[in-house]
Design a protein around this motif. Sequence first.
Motif, mmCIF file in Angstrom:
data_model
loop_
_atom_site.group_PDB
_atom_site.id
_atom_site.type_symbol
_atom_site.label_atom_id
_atom_site.label_comp_id
_atom_site.label_asym_id
_atom_site.label_seq_id
_atom_site.Cartn_x
_atom_site.Cartn_y
_atom_site.Cartn_z
ATOM 1 N N TYR A 98 56.399 71.027 99.565
ATOM 2 C CA TYR A 98 56.638 70.071 100.313
ATOM 3 C C TYR A 98 55.511 69.868 102.147
ATOM 4 C CZ TYR A 98 60.093 72.438 103.734
ATOM 5 O OH TYR A 98 61.080 73.026 104.257
ATOM 6 N N THR A 100 66.333 65.503 97.760
ATOM 7 C CA THR A 100 65.417 66.263 97.995
ATOM 8 C C THR A 100 66.559 68.033 97.316
ATOM 9 O OG1 THR A 100 64.561 65.616 99.680
ATOM 10 C CG2 THR A 100 64.757 68.224 100.002
ATOM 11 N N ARG A 106 56.318 69.335 92.454
ATOM 12 C CA ARG A 106 57.194 69.610 92.779
ATOM 13 C C ARG A 106 56.527 70.601 90.580
ATOM 14 N NH1 ARG A 106 62.108 65.276 92.522
ATOM 15 N NH2 ARG A 106 62.762 67.081 92.685
ATOM 16 N N TRP A 118 56.600 64.784 99.755
ATOM 17 C CA TRP A 118 56.564 65.747 98.698
ATOM 18 C C TRP A 118 55.132 66.364 98.459
ATOM 19 C CZ3 TRP A 118 60.203 69.319 97.080
ATOM 20 C CH2 TRP A 118 61.653 68.680 97.035
#
Length: 596
Positions: free
Chosen positions: A114, A82, A157, A154
């Motif tokens: 997230y 992270t 991304r 998550w």
Amino acid sequence: MRRRNEPQIAPTRPCGMDLGQGGVHGGWTISLDGQRKAALELGRTRLLVAAAVFLLAFFAVGLRLADLALLSEAGEPKRAGTPSAAAALETQRAEILDRNGQVLATTLPTNSLYANPRRVIDPQATAIELAQALPGFSVASLQAMLSQDTSFTWIKRGLTPRETARVNGLGLPGLDFVREERRFYPHGHLTGHLIGYTNIDNVGQIGLEASFDDVLRGSNEPLRSSLDLRLQHILVEELAEAMEEWRGVGAAGIVLDVYSGEILAMASLPLIDPNAPRTIPDAAFLNRATQGVYELGSIFKVFSTAMALDLGVVGLADGFDVTHPIRAGRFRINDFKPKRGVLSIPEILMYSSNIGTVHMTLSAGTEAQQRFLDRLGLLDPVNLELGEVGRPLLPQVWREINTMTISYGHGIAVTPLQAARAMGAMVNGGQLVPTTLLKRTRGERIMAEQVISPETSQKMNWLLRLVVKEGTTGKADAEGYRVGGKTGTADKLDPNGGYAVDKRIASVLSAFPMDNPRYVVMAMVDEPKPTEYSFGYATGGWVAAPVVKAVIERMAPLLGIEPQAEPQAEAVAVAGDTWDPLLIPANLRGRHVAAR
């Protein structure tokens, strides 16, 4: 005088004054003790108030830190992988540019989504809304992520701005964004194999991104490659067209500066998209230009001829009888288009005679062949700024039969880049120049090795031009640019042993302009299929030669090379003769006829 009966006023002392001596006004002195005391009291009060405020502020910060470290659930990503503030600095990567400053790889800010499942009120309802905002996610998979007993997971991304806006507009509790960086490749497929790509954490995986990962990470200084994006586009386009026309399974091409060793363009097809690495098929990862090793066939006759001439075991006026096939044990060596009688050295290369090349090479011997190919860098992996580099396939025991077959390009497999670099030494005056994918600076010293004499290189330039004008490589002749080169066609090795049926490599290795060669251009098509147009052939002359011609005709004007008329005569350093480049002098012609 004072009048009589006027009242007398005695001196008085104002409040805050003391009577003194020796002062003005008849011995009176002004005293400030009361004011000083008041000012000191006021300053002391203010200091105490300020100290109390600072103490409260520090106490509040301390309580918040203790709460975050010991008591609170994670409201932001805290686990491995992270991004933290320090990690964000580390993930910044320098740009990669082409030689003219065009951006090939850059870093852009992006948002990553997230969730804190413990703060999600209704996982099912949240998953339904989120699936509508993020195409590609199923409701079931999102609900499973949002139902975990954890404070962080998550979701996705590297969201696009549109995805970020859609998710933000939902206003769902338990979801949040973190600012990250994402590597972006503006030209996508065009330079995929060479530039490579990074993973989600901005760590280089293949190509220059992997080779220079430490250099690029945390740097603002761009990495300038040797590639010319204009030439790269031309090369890829022409190879793709040939691959489609001849129904090949792959293709490769190279444009190399023979003096600097800079790779101006290099392509491997099928292409890969570095912006979507997860979609790349496993077979497409092979870089055919630097990693694939192939038997290149008659291209090796260029090296065999240069070796024999440089060692002095033959001269241009010498020749060999090519009437009869060569037998070596159970092997029989023939010519593709047989001739009878004696062929001179220029004719052996021009007509691409296997038999003549074998005789010429045996005049030098096995050890001489090994030493020469080693000096050309054909027996070891090429040194390049890529991890994807292939190792040549060589005979375990180098017998005379290996010497024979290797002389015309069978029994040895090399990468196209190795062949292109060796060709550069044939035409640039005899120097083997290290190849590079980085732009060289002006005046940079290049450590080159002299592998053949300048005189031999001059002879090879004449011979290579002759092969294009009168021999097997005519379809590569870009008018006005004086191209020289050699075709190669070889059956592919079968993984189970021997050679595959109807699977071949068709290639051309060329240079131009041959009066003063500056560039090597190579094209190769993997497993081309014959057509009616080619009368059932799928050889280098039919398949790859037109690619070379098209690439040269398109790239030369961009490099400032103007087409010129063929020179009337060309000097060749043999007995002081000056020969017409389009004709073989009578004293260099053999006594031969076409075989029936």
